[in-house]
Design a protein around this motif. Structure first.
Motif, PDB file in Angstrom:
ATOM      1  N   GLU A   1     -32.945  11.490 -42.195  1.00 56.06           N
ATOM      2  CA  GLU A   1     -32.314  12.412 -43.144  1.00 56.06           C
ATOM      3  C   GLU A   1     -33.362  13.184 -43.939  1.00 56.06           C
ATOM      4  N   ALA A   2     -34.434  12.499 -44.324  1.00 59.91           N
ATOM      5  CA  ALA A   2     -35.496  13.167 -45.077  1.00 59.91           C
ATOM      6  C   ALA A   2     -36.150  14.274 -44.249  1.00 59.91           C
ATOM      7  N   TRP A   3     -36.296  14.045 -42.954  1.00 67.16           N
ATOM      8  CA  TRP A   3     -36.899  15.067 -42.088  1.00 67.16           C
ATOM      9  C   TRP A   3     -35.996  16.290 -42.002  1.00 67.16           C
ATOM     10  N   ARG A   4     -34.677  16.075 -41.925  1.00 70.87           N
ATOM     11  CA  ARG A   4     -33.757  17.212 -41.903  1.00 70.87           C
ATOM     12  C   ARG A   4     -33.865  18.012 -43.199  1.00 70.87           C
ATOM     13  N   ASP A   5     -34.046  17.305 -44.317  1.00 71.54           N
ATOM     14  CA  ASP A   5     -34.186  18.006 -45.599  1.00 71.54           C
ATOM     15  C   ASP A   5     -35.463  18.839 -45.634  1.00 71.54           C
TER      16      ASP A   5
ATOM     17  N   LEU B   1     -34.299  15.676 -53.120  1.00 70.10           N
ATOM     18  CA  LEU B   1     -34.861  14.937 -51.987  1.00 70.10           C
ATOM     19  C   LEU B   1     -34.896  13.448 -52.314  1.00 70.10           C
TER      20      LEU B   1
ATOM     21  N   MET C   1     -33.420  21.833 -54.196  1.00 74.34           N
ATOM     22  CA  MET C   1     -32.838  20.792 -53.351  1.00 74.34           C
ATOM     23  C   MET C   1     -33.283  19.410 -53.815  1.00 74.34           C
TER      24      MET C   1
ATOM     25  N   ARG D   1     -28.602  14.587 -51.766  1.00 69.43           N
ATOM     26  CA  ARG D   1     -29.850  14.992 -51.111  1.00 69.43           C
ATOM     27  C   ARG D   1     -29.543  15.947 -49.951  1.00 69.43           C
ATOM     28  N   GLY D   2     -30.446  16.900 -49.790  1.00 74.30           N
ATOM     29  CA  GLY D   2     -30.286  17.848 -48.704  1.00 74.30           C
ATOM     30  C   GLY D   2     -29.309  18.967 -48.975  1.00 74.30           C
ATOM     31  N   ARG D   3     -28.664  18.970 -50.127  1.00 73.21           N
ATOM     32  CA  ARG D   3     -27.714  20.032 -50.465  1.00 73.21           C
ATOM     33  C   ARG D   3     -28.364  20.995 -51.456  1.00 73.21           C
ATOM     34  N   TRP D   4     -28.184  22.260 -51.227  1.00 74.05           N
ATOM     35  CA  TRP D   4     -28.809  23.246 -52.096  1.00 74.05           C
ATOM     36  C   TRP D   4     -28.059  23.376 -53.415  1.00 74.05           C
TER      37      TRP D   4
ATOM     38  N   SER E   1     -34.906  21.974 -43.766  1.00 71.93           N
ATOM     39  CA  SER E   1     -34.102  22.905 -44.558  1.00 71.93           C
ATOM     40  C   SER E   1     -34.960  23.615 -45.598  1.00 71.93           C
TER      41      SER E   1
END
Length: 287
Positions: free
Chosen positions: A271-275, A256, A254, A238-241, A278
């Protein structure tokens, strides 16, 4: 005694799909044959019968010992092979129906008419999408739940309301987001999608992506990421392109955490907010 998912016995269909991905495309028999060993010699009677082109023995005749019936019927195909053939037929029918569609409304009509997914028989509604098909961001979840099945729209239950709040926090709503799932019918009891259900629906969601051509895709949940990106281990990826690739179509994507997971594990909302931030940055870059 509880059995962990890792210890569960795979179904025949899952075994067949594994064989297909591994390149096994032919099943001969249940017992392996060592072809490096010479076969046993034929008996003289059997050799003479084959050389003479003998057919079936006459009524009342006793076949020679060791003789091989010339027209022996092959054994019935194993259940795994039959299941594989059935899945391939469903996938072929879905792919043909999806390719024939030139617009989103045509595709929606084809999905509603498709009878190759068994979930259709137990679902109340066909759940396809909500939002703007011209939007730059497309979010693809896993499967409809109870509320979605009742209303005929994806992500409208408690997890969908959380998703809407997350999108609103980065300036997104139904006017500039398009939301769908990899499955269009609710699995009974909100269970995980099965392999055959994903195979039946995948050609349609892939065609929907081709028709919408979003600038960015967000795969919400492990099944969505695995189906569209071939990526597993949602908490790790998660969070990685990544890139969604199909033919000439290449779209940044991405994985999620699914909003339903966030409801069960509120501690990972950071962590979800950072995603989400992004996602917002990527959309700004691609304006």
């Amino acid at each position: 005694m509880n059995v962990s998912p890792a210890m569960a016995t795979p179904s025949l269909l899952e075994i067949a799909l594994f064989y297909a991905e591994a390149g096994v495309d032919e099943v001969i028999g249940e017992v392996p044959v060592d072809r490096t060993v010479a076969p046993p010699p034929r008996s003289p009677a059997a050799t003479e019968a084959v050389a003479a082109g003998a057919g079936r023995p006459a009524a009342g005749a006793t076949p020679a010992r060791g003789a091989v019936p010339p027209m022996a019927m092959p054994p019935a195909a194993p259940a795994a092979q039959q299941a594989l053939l059935s899945v391939q037929a469903v996938e072929s029918a879905a792919s043909e129906a999806a390719r024939a569609c030139r617009t989103v409304p045509e595709l929606e009509a084809a999905i509603r008419a498709f009878e190759g997914c068994a979930l259709r028989a137990t679902a109340t509604n066909t759940v396809i999408a909500r939002g703007n098909p011209q939007a730059p961001l497309m979010i693809i979840g896993e499967a409809p739940g109870r509320d979605e099945d009742a209303q005929g729209l994806p992500f409208v239950g408690e997890s969908g309301q959380l998703l809407d709040r997350m999108l609103k926090a980065i300036g997104r709503d139904e006017s500039n987001v398009y939301i769908s799932n990899i499955l269009f019918w609710r699995p009974p009891g909100n269970r995980d999608p099965s392999a055959e259900e994903i195979v039946a629906c995948r050609p349609f969601i892939e065609r929907l992506i081709e028709l919408v051509q979003p600038k960015v895709i967000a795969c919400a949940g492990k099944h969505s990421a695995a189906t569209l990106l071939g990526a597993t281990g949602i908490t790790r990826i998660r969070g990685r392109w990544h890139e969604y690739r199909r033919g000439d179509l290449v779209i940044p994507a991405m994985p999620l955490l699914h909003p339903a997971y966030l409801l069960r594990q509120p501690g990972v909302k950071r962590e979800a907010w950072r995603d989400m931030l992004s996602l917002a940055e990527k959309l700004e870059e691609l304006k």
